[in-house]
Write an enzyme that holds these catalytic residues in place. Sequence first.
Site, PDB file in Angstrom:
ATOM      1  N   GLY A   9       0.846  -1.205   0.000  1.00  0.00           N
ATOM      2  CA  GLY A   9       0.000   0.000   0.000  1.00  0.00           C
ATOM      3  C   GLY A   9       0.874   1.245   0.000  1.00  0.00           C
ATOM      4  O   GLY A   9       0.542   2.252   0.627  1.00  0.00           O
ATOM      5  N   GLN A  13      -1.922   7.502   1.090  1.00  0.00           N
ATOM      6  CA  GLN A  13      -1.600   8.760   1.762  1.00  0.00           C
ATOM      7  C   GLN A  13      -0.445   8.589   2.740  1.00  0.00           C
ATOM      8  O   GLN A  13       0.541   9.315   2.709  1.00  0.00           O
ATOM      9  CB  GLN A  13      -2.830   9.288   2.515  1.00  0.00           C
ATOM     10  N   LEU A  14      -0.553   7.613   3.617  1.00  0.00           N
ATOM     11  CA  LEU A  14       0.495   7.383   4.612  1.00  0.00           C
ATOM     12  C   LEU A  14       1.658   6.614   3.984  1.00  0.00           C
ATOM     13  O   LEU A  14       2.833   6.934   4.206  1.00  0.00           O
ATOM     14  CB  LEU A  14      -0.109   6.577   5.776  1.00  0.00           C
ATOM     15  N   ASP A  50      -0.867  -7.424  -5.400  1.00  0.00           N
ATOM     16  CA  ASP A  50      -2.271  -7.395  -5.004  1.00  0.00           C
ATOM     17  C   ASP A  50      -2.316  -8.248  -3.737  1.00  0.00           C
ATOM     18  O   ASP A  50      -2.197  -9.479  -3.803  1.00  0.00           O
ATOM     19  CB  ASP A  50      -3.140  -7.996  -6.113  1.00  0.00           C
ATOM     20  N   TYR A 140     -15.300  -0.512   7.765  1.00  0.00           N
ATOM     21  CA  TYR A 140     -13.871  -0.246   7.977  1.00  0.00           C
ATOM     22  C   TYR A 140     -13.519  -0.392   9.453  1.00  0.00           C
ATOM     23  O   TYR A 140     -12.557  -1.079   9.818  1.00  0.00           O
ATOM     24  CB  TYR A 140     -13.577   1.172   7.481  1.00  0.00           C
ATOM     25  N   LYS A 144     -11.103  -3.120  11.259  1.00  0.00           N
ATOM     26  CA  LYS A 144      -9.920  -2.745  12.049  1.00  0.00           C
ATOM     27  C   LYS A 144      -9.999  -3.342  13.462  1.00  0.00           C
ATOM     28  O   LYS A 144      -8.992  -3.822  13.995  1.00  0.00           O
ATOM     29  CB  LYS A 144      -9.773  -1.219  12.128  1.00  0.00           C
TER      30      LYS A 144
END
Length: 324
Positions: A9, A13-14, A50, A140, A144
Amino acid sequence: MKTVVLVIGANGQLGSVLTESLKQKFGENNVIASDLKHREGYKGIFEIIDATDINGIHEVVDTYHVTQIYHLAAILSARGEEMPLQTWDINMKTLFNVLEVSRQKNIDKVFFPSSIAVFGEGAILDHTPNDAYLDPATVYGISKAAGENWAQYYFLRYGLDVRSIRYPGVIGYQSLPGGGTTDYAVDIYHKAVRQEDFSCFLDKNTTLPMIFMDDAIRATLELMDAPKENITLRTSYNIAGVSFSPAEIAAEIRKLYPDFKIAYHPDFRQEIASRWPKSIDDTMATKDWGWKPEFDLESMTTIMIQKLKEKYKTGSRNLESLVL
Ligand code: AKB
């Protein structure tokens, strides 16, 4: 033995910012960035993975003799509500694949990001403690919360050194978030610098916990560096950064752009946000590995605006190109 890191990933963003910090720490040749698509202009080793396909992860781990995995791929809160079952499948499948490869290949350390989305109305929403009741209301958040427990399971059952942080909304100038409920707090800075009005999908007084990117990256590296015996939580650590509402961030921006205009048009994301904490108690992270945030709303705003001004001045109007 030398440390070789795989980031899954790495275009996110991170991920895009963390990958750069990991390269600085471990050397460019010891960090393997991976994502579904290649990132144009990326300097360093990049592999297409993937993460729903376990064989792809096995292959890269074998090829590069990976010793640490940072698994950052996930569908976030708002996007997840548009495709609940797919989100559950993707978020859980990718986590299980990472945990299984790590167990089978004796990976030294695994990082799994959790989120303030694990909390719901059953928690005290002011200074929410680490051990608050978890009743997330988004797919989500549910993925988590389940993931945290699976991380702990792999630690208890197999001794896998999995570490995790519950990130607040992350705010940075280097990259764009996608599909989150806290995304407005990045977008608002872009609109301000471009001298455009901002339409906010949350109500003016919706206070949420956020964190400046530099703090988020430092927290991640500090947790991963901490001695194993200091890590007393194998689910996930709360970390606090800065808490504010859309009205408060707009007021801060107006100190630099007095004409900045914001209008409030709450949509389904307001429902998500209203069940999340307003602020976070991070005593456990402070106690176990010395966590302390450095940025408040004012210092974060100064840097965001300065850096985005520089980026827009050099012609990066295309938001995609803001990813480093
Ligand atoms: C989101 O808004 O979904 C994320 C998060 C708080 O985990 N930024």
